[in-house]
Scaffold this motif. Structure first.
Motif, PDB file in Angstrom:
ATOM      1  N   THR A 297      24.681  -2.977 -23.110  1.00 26.38           N
ATOM      2  CA  THR A 297      25.913  -2.229 -23.480  1.00 26.38           C
ATOM      3  C   THR A 297      25.549  -0.801 -23.896  1.00 26.38           C
ATOM      4  OG1 THR A 297      25.576  -3.171 -25.638  1.00 26.38           O
ATOM      5  CG2 THR A 297      27.236  -4.216 -24.233  1.00 26.38           C
ATOM      6  N   ILE A 298      24.447  -0.672 -24.677  1.00 22.24           N
ATOM      7  CA  ILE A 298      24.101   0.694 -25.139  1.00 22.24           C
ATOM      8  C   ILE A 298      23.798   1.582 -23.938  1.00 22.24           C
ATOM      9  CG2 ILE A 298      22.421   2.029 -26.479  1.00 22.24           C
ATOM     10  CD1 ILE A 298      22.069  -0.371 -28.291  1.00 22.24           C
ATOM     11  N   ALA A 299      23.050   0.992 -22.965  1.00 22.09           N
ATOM     12  CA  ALA A 299      22.584   1.806 -21.820  1.00 22.09           C
ATOM     13  C   ALA A 299      23.770   2.401 -21.062  1.00 22.09           C
ATOM     14  CB  ALA A 299      21.750   0.932 -20.887  1.00 22.09           C
ATOM     15  N   LEU A 300      24.987   1.768 -21.212  1.00 20.49           N
ATOM     16  CA  LEU A 300      26.142   2.218 -20.404  1.00 20.49           C
ATOM     17  C   LEU A 300      26.422   3.704 -20.609  1.00 20.49           C
ATOM     18  CD1 LEU A 300      28.591  -0.806 -20.912  1.00 20.49           C
ATOM     19  CD2 LEU A 300      27.334  -0.178 -18.841  1.00 20.49           C
ATOM     20  N   TYR A 311      16.528   1.382 -22.391  1.00 16.49           N
ATOM     21  CA  TYR A 311      17.413   0.268 -22.784  1.00 16.49           C
ATOM     22  C   TYR A 311      17.465  -0.779 -21.687  1.00 16.49           C
ATOM     23  CZ  TYR A 311      18.786   2.596 -27.049  1.00 16.49           C
ATOM     24  OH  TYR A 311      18.757   3.148 -28.311  1.00 16.49           O
ATOM     25  N   SER A 312      17.351  -0.344 -20.457  1.00 12.25           N
ATOM     26  CA  SER A 312      17.385  -1.366 -19.394  1.00 12.25           C
ATOM     27  C   SER A 312      16.152  -2.238 -19.492  1.00 12.25           C
ATOM     28  CB  SER A 312      17.436  -0.654 -18.023  1.00 12.25           C
ATOM     29  OG  SER A 312      16.205  -0.825 -17.362  1.00 12.25           O
ATOM     30  N   THR A 313      15.006  -1.592 -19.848  1.00 18.62           N
ATOM     31  CA  THR A 313      13.782  -2.420 -20.018  1.00 18.62           C
ATOM     32  C   THR A 313      14.008  -3.447 -21.120  1.00 18.62           C
ATOM     33  OG1 THR A 313      12.585  -0.407 -19.522  1.00 18.62           O
ATOM     34  CG2 THR A 313      11.317  -2.220 -20.487  1.00 18.62           C
ATOM     35  N   ALA A 428      24.128  -3.608 -13.687  1.00 20.02           N
ATOM     36  CA  ALA A 428      24.561  -3.058 -12.381  1.00 20.02           C
ATOM     37  C   ALA A 428      25.313  -1.754 -12.619  1.00 20.02           C
ATOM     38  CB  ALA A 428      25.462  -4.080 -11.678  1.00 20.02           C
ATOM     39  N   PHE A 429      26.237  -1.783 -13.595  1.00 24.48           N
ATOM     40  CA  PHE A 429      27.097  -0.606 -13.831  1.00 24.48           C
ATOM     41  C   PHE A 429      26.251   0.619 -14.174  1.00 24.48           C
ATOM     42  CE2 PHE A 429      31.143   1.320 -14.773  1.00 24.48           C
ATOM     43  CZ  PHE A 429      30.838   2.307 -15.679  1.00 24.48           C
ATOM     44  N   TYR A 430      25.339   0.473 -15.220  1.00 25.24           N
ATOM     45  CA  TYR A 430      24.657   1.687 -15.679  1.00 25.24           C
ATOM     46  C   TYR A 430      23.615   2.152 -14.665  1.00 25.24           C
ATOM     47  CZ  TYR A 430      20.895  -1.342 -17.612  1.00 25.24           C
ATOM     48  OH  TYR A 430      19.916  -2.241 -17.799  1.00 25.24           O
ATOM     49  N   MET A 431      23.043   1.192 -13.903  1.00 24.21           N
ATOM     50  CA  MET A 431      22.030   1.632 -12.925  1.00 24.21           C
ATOM     51  C   MET A 431      22.702   2.461 -11.843  1.00 24.21           C
ATOM     52  SD  MET A 431      19.289   0.946 -14.130  1.00 24.21           S
ATOM     53  CE  MET A 431      18.150   1.408 -12.822  1.00 24.21           C
ATOM     54  N   VAL A 432      23.868   2.000 -11.396  1.00 28.50           N
ATOM     55  CA  VAL A 432      24.555   2.772 -10.335  1.00 28.50           C
ATOM     56  C   VAL A 432      25.004   4.115 -10.919  1.00 28.50           C
ATOM     57  CG1 VAL A 432      26.654   2.835  -8.944  1.00 28.50           C
ATOM     58  CG2 VAL A 432      25.261   0.736  -9.047  1.00 28.50           C
ATOM     59  N   ARG A 433      25.488   4.089 -12.164  1.00 29.71           N
ATOM     60  CA  ARG A 433      25.901   5.350 -12.825  1.00 29.71           C
ATOM     61  C   ARG A 433      24.735   6.319 -12.834  1.00 29.71           C
ATOM     62  NH1 ARG A 433      25.051   6.592 -18.244  1.00 29.71           N
ATOM     63  NH2 ARG A 433      26.348   8.292 -19.110  1.00 29.71           N
ATOM     64  N   LEU A 567      28.766   3.068 -28.969  1.00 28.33           N
ATOM     65  CA  LEU A 567      27.721   2.772 -27.977  1.00 28.33           C
ATOM     66  C   LEU A 567      26.733   3.935 -27.918  1.00 28.33           C
ATOM     67  CD1 LEU A 567      29.729   1.139 -25.018  1.00 28.33           C
ATOM     68  CD2 LEU A 567      28.270   0.074 -26.730  1.00 28.33           C
ATOM     69  N   TYR A 568      27.273   5.165 -27.873  1.00 31.36           N
ATOM     70  CA  TYR A 568      26.405   6.326 -27.685  1.00 31.36           C
ATOM     71  C   TYR A 568      25.411   6.416 -28.852  1.00 31.36           C
ATOM     72  CZ  TYR A 568      24.699  10.905 -26.584  1.00 31.36           C
ATOM     73  OH  TYR A 568      23.867  11.938 -26.242  1.00 31.36           O
ATOM     74  N   ASN A 569      25.945   6.057 -30.051  1.00 32.32           N
ATOM     75  CA  ASN A 569      25.042   6.186 -31.202  1.00 32.32           C
ATOM     76  C   ASN A 569      24.259   4.888 -31.449  1.00 32.32           C
ATOM     77  OD1 ASN A 569      25.819   8.763 -31.644  1.00 32.32           O
ATOM     78  ND2 ASN A 569      27.646   8.125 -32.805  1.00 32.32           N
TER      79      ASN A 569
END
Lengths: 647, 360, 99, 165, 116
Positions: A297-300, A311-313, A428-433, A567-569
């Motif tokens: 969620t944070i990585a989004l 964060y993905s790791t 999937a969402f953040y990687m494509v972003r 999320l951002y913080n």
């Protein structure tokens, strides 16, 4: 004999680079690459010798290290299928990253120090992986921590880097604390630390006495705390995002492929303990799942390219821990293998982007790099597809295996599966972003950088291509059985490891479900569902971010402002830790220093001193110097004494 | 001081003691006048001039013997000038301190062994002190006070200096005196004078033959202790007027005079006792004497006569030396005492002890 | 003659000695009082030895007298040195020991 | 009977003279009082039969030490006025009282704890010989040490009193 | 009969004699005190209580007198027991005397007894 070479080469490389500090960059680079490469070449025949059917591991004793009373610890190394796999990952991907690092560190004046640290890291990781008893593993464990500290803070002149290095080291130490307690407990309970002996003892157990289970649970939990520290799981993950301050090859090697996987490797190596401590495993599973979802969620919303990858790791590591938690150690290791490949690829790709943009990491200033960095983009695309679990690529097989094994876990399995599913969608969402913001849309970087934009040198993109190739085909090693019949292949990986990872007889009853046969239909439907959902969210992200940050996105951001900000913080976790732990600690020491130290101790002494002065003042008024006064006092004193004695 | 209580019954003992005391005081009081006469007569004869021969009544001049009586009377009736600043108490006390020690020493001298009276043997010594020597040394010590106090009392610088010098001299010669007595004690193996005299029955056993060196030292010390002639620097007319008793008038001067001569007589007695066999005749042993004279008393009487004769000789020696030997300078006097007599005394003891040790 | 008499006589002498030491300003008097105290001790020794009929007491007296002699000798030497240095031997003047 | 008489006479005079030593103004008077005190003390010793000790007392103590005192007094030639000690202050009387009381108490406690019988006036026979024998056998070492002590005293006093060159 | 009687009597008589002699003139002699007589028989400046200090030599003599007097006394003691102590006594006293002789030599060397 080969094993000594495997160990020796990186050590020699590190020493040579470290002590002699060769001026010439190329020289130091080639020494480092040779160190790791030769070690990889030596490791290959070792691995091949293990492929054979009945080939069991072999234990090699370098020298007997500690002999104190009944404690006998030798510098033993074990080479079995599990450590063989890890060996390949460490040396293989390590050498690729070493080659890449040469190019990356080109602007530096001297790279000797950097490469000596890298080689030292490889040596330490090998120690950790090959060690046959907990202490040797622990040396590797600490060594790796040290090297990560050194490498994160490589540009120590820049203060935040140094602080990040310290943060990493401190958090790791906290984890190591748990690990140490675990070691002490095992020694206390079993009297030995060597894995083979522990395995025989536990395998020999027929039934589990309550004392034994509680002991094992305690050991399990302590060791898991160590793993959390090292593999950046929920409570102790804060150091990994900040560790991105280090150079990108470092992040790739240490914070993606090798070091962070140490925790998972340790749990797999001690699977016989965890199998007999089901409650500990339950904890592991839930922590894994939570971390996966939480980090995803944070990585989004992160804007820094390396932060997103960090964060993905963390989230992928959450998957592996989840796999271990549900008893699917082999699935965990398989995901570790695949993740090492495509995550290293992602990091190195990002690295070449950063080099191209002269060390700028903010995605808002990127975009449209597709035409400037064609190779990087192609390779990056492969990695993204692999990680989001696009069918056919390695990520799909390993992640799906974990989700299936989570679901098939009796009882709470489905909750874990749901967590995993949501995490996959977010991934999937953040990687494509990430992909869209960096490579597609208009180029948002300023004039000067755009002018200099050009493809990186061959030294850097060659390893990328190899990694891309790996992340595509490595998946086929572990095709799930039901698919295998369809393609009349067979799952190679888990049987390969099954000789090492076996449920000890005592735990047989509890873990019987592992061998039940499930209806293939259920598996098919689950796989289909997860893949569909992942691809859906990917396309959704693609649509949103196709041409960079559009005003539409801006409104969406204000709409969900509060969510976005949290999320951002990073859920304000760092601030939370600061408030809960760091500040009270500081205040406590302040208090102790001012009140206790100054007040009581110094105060006490001063009071003592003053009272003495006062006393002497009182008694000194008689010291008038006249002899007679002394004589009188003397005689009176004498008489007083005698009278006292007599009366 | 060790007094052996005699076995005599109380009364007899009392009478004997009292009579002895009377004898001692008679001797004590008679010796100075005689010596006064001798002091004038002998030097006169030596210098071929006639001594005092005017005093006399009717026509018995007796060679001026009455001169002594005349002097005595003169001294008694002279006025006594006490210096203003003088410390009254000690001015009067001075002479006392020089008189009584002399008499004590005299009383300790044995004149004979014993006489039989009404069947009791009465020893012829006034004060039976079995540590004779030490008693004498003690009294010599007391004499120093006489000199020192009187000198200090008449507060003048010269008398003080005279007193200091006289007492320093007496001090310096008391040690050789003591050391010279020790060989005698070694030889005769006793400190009691009577024992010593008994030990000298035959004349070759006399002290002078057995330890001649100690006799010489003793003789020198005799003169020094009584501030006589070669050592009379303290009263040397030419230098310090009369020394410590300059300020003393009539009878006080007589007291000093008395003290001096009695101690002279006592020391001569002591010398004859220790070195010349006391009451033993040179050739005639005591037994033959008793047989010769028939009774013990008579022999004792003869003994006393012999002793007094020897003492008289020494008294004569005093006067003789006074008019022949020149006076010592003070530093020579001290040097003699400290640097010569003291080592000589120690050597003497060593030699005597060595010799005696040969026939242990 | 009971021994208490001798001891009480010695005590009186000792007392006089102590008072002399304590209250006389002049150093000479202090020394004399010390001699007095030593004599009191001698008296105790002698009467003790006579009473116990063993002569050790008397021998001790010899040693005490010797020590007294040496002490007096050195003490008076110091008095002379003090007098030469300070011109007086009244104890008030020796203030060097002031605390 | 005569013993009592003699002892009390001596004791009286001794106390008198020792008090005089302490109280008298003029140092020479004090010295003479000391002489008399020591002389009488020698009498007490002789009275108790310790003849040799009495003799030593007179020879060494009276004959030498007090003479030395006298000498020093004469040498220093102190002017009498100089010796007038100031009016003793009150606390001196107080302390005097305390000291006397203390010693009296200690003495009393000591004396009445003595359970000795009457000391027969047993004058020992002439014991000089025995004294000498004991001294030279049992007390050999103190005898030698005494000589060293005297040596020290000689060197010390000469060094201190000698005029600095 | 108490052996001390003679000593006391003689002492008393001696002192009495001294007092009589010294007091005699006081009663018998004429008394016409004149300033001249009052003065001290002396020539030169009347130095009544002259502060001039005597030389220290007298003091040194007195000190040495005491210390050697003690030696004499101990020798007397030894003389008393000479024969029965025999050689042992001799050696003992020899040591005693030698040590004192050492003191004596020191005194000689430092010239304490040199009379100026």
């Amino acid at each position: 004999m080969l094993i000594w070479l495997v160990l020796l080469f990186p050590l020699v490389g590190a020493v040579w680079n470290g002590l002699l500090l060769p001026r010439h960059k190329l020289l130091s680079h080639s020494i480092a690459v040779a160190g790791v490469g030769l070690s990889f070449l030596a490791a290959l025949p070792l691995f091949v010798s293990l492929l054979g059917e009945g080939a069991a591991g072999s234990v090699h004793l370098a020298f007997s290290w500690i002999q104190a009373g009944d404690l006998d610890i030798g510098m033993e190394f074990v080479v079995d299928r599990l450590s063989g796999v890890m060996l390949l990952i460490v040396t293989g991907i390590g050498s690729l990253i070493h080659i890449y690092a040469g190019g990356y560190m080109n602007e530096e004046k001297t790279t000797a120090r950097f490469f000596s640290y890298l080689n030292l890291f490889i040596f330490m990781m090998l120690l950790l992986v090959l060690g046959n008893n907990m202490l040797v593993m622990f040396i590797g464990w600490e060594g790796v921590g040290l090297c990560s500290y050194l490498l994160i803070g490589y540009w120590y002149t820049h203060k935040p880097n140094a602080v990040a290095g310290m943060k990493a080291f401190v958090v790791n130490r906290i984890g190591d604390f748990g690990f140490l307690i675990g070691i002490f407990l095992t020694y206390k309970m079993f009297g030995t630390l060597s894995f083979s002996q522990l395995h025989e003892v536990l395998a020999g157990q027929e039934s589990l006495s309550p004392a034994l289970t509680s002991g094992l649970t305690a050991i399990g939990i302590c060791l898991f705390i160590g793993a959390c520290g090292k593999s950046a799981q929920l409570p102790l993950y804060v150091w990994l995002p900040d560790a991105m301050a280090g150079p990108t090859p470092v992040s790739a090697l240490i914070h993606a492929a090798t070091m962070v996987t140490a925790g998972i490797y340790m749990m797999t190596r001690l699977h016989f303990i965890y199998y007999l401590a089901p409650s500990a495993l339950m904890l592991v599973a839930f922590v894994g799942g939570a971390t996966a979802l939480f980090a995803a969620t944070i990585a989004l919303v992160q804007n820094d390219i390396k932060k997103v990858l960090a964060y993905s790791t963390v989230s992928q590591l959450g998957y592996m821990v989840l796999a271990c938690g549900v008893g699917a150690f082999d699935a965990g290791v398989f995901h570790l293998l695949t993740h090492a490949c495509f995550k290293a690829l992602l990091f190195l790709g990002a690295g070449s982007v950063i080099v191209a943009l002269h060390h700028k990491q903010d995605m808002q200033e990127m975009g449209g790099l597709k035409k400037y960095l064609p190779i990087t983009h192609a390779v990056f695309l492969v990695a993204v597809l692999a990680i989001i679990g696009f069918p056919g690529l390695s990520g799909f097989f390993s992640k799906d295996e974990i989700l299936w094994r989570a679901f098939s876990f009796p009882g709470v399995g489905w909750v874990l599966w749901l967590m995993g599913l949501f995490a996959a969608m977010c991934t999937a969402f953040y990687m494509v972003r990430l992909l869209c913001l960096t490579f597609y849309g208009k180029n948002r970087s300023d004039e000067h950088t755009r002018h200099h934009l050009h493809e990186t040198s061959s030294v850097m993109w060659a390893p990328l291509v190899v990694l891309a190739f790996l992340s595509i085909f490595i998946g086929y090693l572990g095709i799930p059985p039901f698919l295998a019949e369809a393609f009349h292949g067979s799952n190679l990986f888990s049987p390969f490891l099954s000789s090492v990872i076996q449920v000890p007889p005592a735990g047989e009853v509890y873990w019987s479900f592992l061998h039940e046969h499930h209806s293939e239909a259920l598996e098919w439907s689950l796989m289909g569902a997860s893949t569909l959902l992942a691809l859906g969210s990917a396309s959704f992200a693609f649509i949103l971010y196709r041409n960079g940050p559009t005003p539409f996105l801006q409104e969406r951001k204000e709409a969900f402002a509060s969510v976005y900000r949290t999320l951002y913080n990073k859920y304000w976790v760092d601030e939370l830790y600061d408030r809960i732990i760091v500040r009270p600690l500081k205040e406590m020491s302040e208090f102790l220093w001012r009140v206790v130290d100054l007040g009581i101790i110094n105060g006490g002494l001063n009071v003592l001193g003053q009272s003495l002065m006062f006393l002497s003042g009182v008694t000194s008024f008689q010291m008038t110097g006249s002899l007679h006064r002394y004589a009188v006092v003397f005689i009176l004193g004498l008489m007083g004494l005698v009278v006292l004695v007599i009366v | 001081m060790g007094l052996t209580s005699s076995e005599l019954p109380f009364i007899v003992d009392l009478i004997a003691t009292l009579s002895k005391i009377v004898v001692v005081f008679l001797i004590g009081l008679n010796v100075p006048p005689i010596m006064l006469w001798v002091e004038r007569r002998v030097p006169a004869l030596m210098q071929r001039r006639r001594g005092p021969n005017r005093v006399g009544f009717f026509k018995w001049r007796l060679w001026g013997l009455f001169q002594a009586v005349a002097d005595a009377i003169k001294l008694i009736f002279k006025e006594e000038a006490v210096p203003a600043m003088a410390n009254k108490w000690f001015f009067h006390l001075g002479p006392v301190f020089s008189v009584f020690p002399a008499f004590l020493v005299l009383s300790a001298m044995p004149f004979g062994e014993y006489i039989e009276v009404m069947g009791y043997q009465i020893s012829l010594v006034a004060v039976q002190v079995n540590v004779g020597f030490l008693f004498i040394l003690a009294m010599a010590g007391m004499a120093i006070y006489g000199v020192a106090l009187s000198g200090w009392a008449s507060t003048s610088k010269y008398t003080l200096l005279g007193a200091l010098r006289a007492s320093a001299q007496m001090i310096s010669y008391e040690i050789p005196l003591g050391l010279s007595l020790i060989p005698i004690a070694l030889v005769y193996n006793s400190l009691d004078l009577t024992e010593i005299v008994k030990g000298q029955s035959h004349f070759w056993q006399w002290g002078i033959f057995l330890s001649p060196l100690s006799f010489i030292i003793f003789l020198v010390c005799m003169f020094a202790e009584t501030n006589r002639t070669p050592f009379d620097l303290a009263e040397a007319e030419s230098e310090l007027v009369v020394g410590f008793h300059t300020e003393y008038g009539s009878t006080k001067f007589a007291a000093f005079f008395l003290g001096e001569y009695v101690s002279m007589f006592a020391l001569s007695l002591l010398c004859s006792i220790l070195f010349f066999g006391g009451w033993h005749l040179p050739l005639l042993s005591r037994e033959n004497l008793i047989n010769l004279t028939g009774s013990v008393n008579l022999a004792a009487l003869v003994g006393v006569g012999v002793l007094f004769l020897k003492a008289a000789f020494f008294m004569f020696l005093y006067v003789w030396v006074r008019w022949t030997v020149p006076r010592f300078r003070y530093d020579q006097l001290m040097k003699l005492g400290w640097k010569f007599l003291l080592p000589l005394g120690l050597a003497n003891i060593a030699v005597t002890a060595g010799i005696l040790a040969l026939n242990f | 003659m009971p021994i208490e008499y001798y001891f009480s006589l010695a005590l009186v002498m000792f007392l006089c000695g102590v008072c002399g030491v304590l209250f006389r300003r002049n150093i000479l008097f202090v020394l004399m009082s010390i001699e007095l105290m030593l004599n009191a001790v001698n008296l105790v020794f002698v009467s003790g030895s006579t009473f116990l009929k063993n002569l050790d007491g008397q021998i001790m007296v010899f040693f005490v007298i010797t020590v007294a002699a040496c002490e007096a000798a050195v003490g008076l030497a110091m008095v002379i040195a003090l007098f030469r240095r300070y011109g007086t031997i009244k104890s008030e003047f020796f203030r060097i020991l002031r605390g | 009977m005569s013993d009592q008489l003699v002892f009390w006479g001596l004791a009286g005079f001794i106390t008198l003279s020792s008090v005089a030593v302490v109280t008298v103004r003029n140092p020479v008077t004090a010295a003479v009082a000391l002489v008399i005190n020591l002389f009488l003390l020698a009498g007490v010793y002789a009275f108790q039969g310790a003849d040799f000790v009495a003799a030593i007392q007179i020879i060494v103590y009276t004959g030498a030490i007090v003479v030395l005192f006298l000498f020093v007094i004469m040498i220093l030639n102190l002017d009498p006025e100089h010796l007038r000690s100031p009016r003793p202050r009150i606390w001196e009387h107080l302390v005097l009282g305390v000291v006397i009381a203390g010693f009296a108490y200690i003495g009393y406690r000591f004396l009445d704890s003595l359970d000795v019988g009457k000391v027969a006036s047993n004058r020992l026979p002439d014991n000089t010989y025995d004294v000498a024998m004991i001294l030279f056998s049992n007390y050999l070492w103190p005898f030698e040490i005494v000589s060293i002590l005297i040596l020290l005293a000689i060197v010390g006093s000469v060094a201190i009193a000698k005029k600095p060159k | 009969m108490n052996p001390y009687l003679p000593i006391i009597i003689i002492l008393g008589l001696g002192v009495a004699l001294g007092l009589i002699l010294s007091g005699f003139a006081h009663f018998l002699g004429p008394r016409h005190p004149t300033p001249a007589k009052e003065e001290i028989f002396e020539c030169g400046v009347p130095t009544v209580a002259s502060r001039e200090r005597m030389s220290v030599k007298f003091y040194l003599t007195a000190i040495l007198f005491i210390l050697f007097d003690i030696e004499t006394v101990f020798l007397f003691l030894w003389a008393k027991a000479f024969r029965s102590l025999a050689w042992f006594g001799i050696v003992e006293v020899a040591v005693f005397v030698l040590i004192l002789v050492a003191g004596y030599l020191y005194v000689l060397k430092t010239g304490a007894l040199e009379w100026d």
